[in-house]
Design a protein around this motif. Structure first.
Motif, PDB file in Angstrom:
ATOM      1  N   LYS A   1      40.050 -42.829  77.142  1.00  0.00           N
ATOM      2  CA  LYS A   1      40.378 -42.754  75.772  1.00  0.00           C
ATOM      3  C   LYS A   1      39.202 -42.116  74.785  1.00  0.00           C
TER       4      LYS A   1
ATOM      5  N   VAL B   1      37.549 -36.223  75.928  1.00  0.00           N
ATOM      6  CA  VAL B   1      38.471 -35.345  76.222  1.00  0.00           C
ATOM      7  C   VAL B   1      37.777 -34.047  76.821  1.00  0.00           C
TER       8      VAL B   1
ATOM      9  N   ASP C   1      37.776 -30.378  76.716  1.00  0.00           N
ATOM     10  CA  ASP C   1      38.159 -29.203  75.823  1.00  0.00           C
ATOM     11  C   ASP C   1      38.410 -27.771  76.768  1.00  0.00           C
TER      12      ASP C   1
ATOM     13  N   SER D   1      36.219 -38.014  72.021  1.00  0.00           N
ATOM     14  CA  SER D   1      37.494 -37.597  71.645  1.00  0.00           C
ATOM     15  C   SER D   1      37.452 -37.942  70.262  1.00  0.00           C
TER      16      SER D   1
ATOM     17  N   LYS E   1      39.481 -39.956  66.963  1.00  0.00           N
ATOM     18  CA  LYS E   1      40.227 -40.960  66.669  1.00  0.00           C
ATOM     19  C   LYS E   1      40.146 -41.152  65.042  1.00  0.00           C
TER      20      LYS E   1
END
Length: 108
Positions: free
Chosen positions: A46, A49, A51, A60, A62
């Protein structure tokens, strides 16, 4: 290596006491493959990420800011796995108008 080692003292920004809520951290940052692997192993998938548009790993987002931003500070700023992109911001050899938009304290 800490970001202070990249820049002469006069280019050090007020990052740790940022008066603009660490605006540079809102978009996350690009990661080298080894950084993405390290961060995902420590903080879980988490935290990063992929791209697809830029074909690159990023931290990422949040709650509208980088996964690692908390209380106006980077939670991993003093760690050896602090991303190179962050360590080198702003690169004094490559400062452009986008950097000024991200941090108004950049001046040379």
């Amino acid at each position: 290596m800490h970001r202070d080692e990249f820049f002469p003292q006069e280019l050090i920004l007020p990052c740790l006491n940022c008066p603009i809520d660490s605006h540079c951290c809102f978009n996350g940052v690009f990661l080298e493959d080894y950084e993405a692997l390290t961060l995902s192993r420590i903080f879980g998938e988490k935290s990063i990420v992929y791209d697809k548009e830029d074909e690159n790993w990023r931290t990422s987002i949040k709650n509208g800011k980088c996964f690692f931003k908390g209380n106006n500070l980077c939670r991993i700023h003093s760690q050896n796995y602090y991303p190179l992109w962050c360590r080198r911001f702003p690169d004094p050899k490559k400062i452009d108008s986008d950097d000024y938009e991200v941090c108004p304290f950049i001046s040379i």
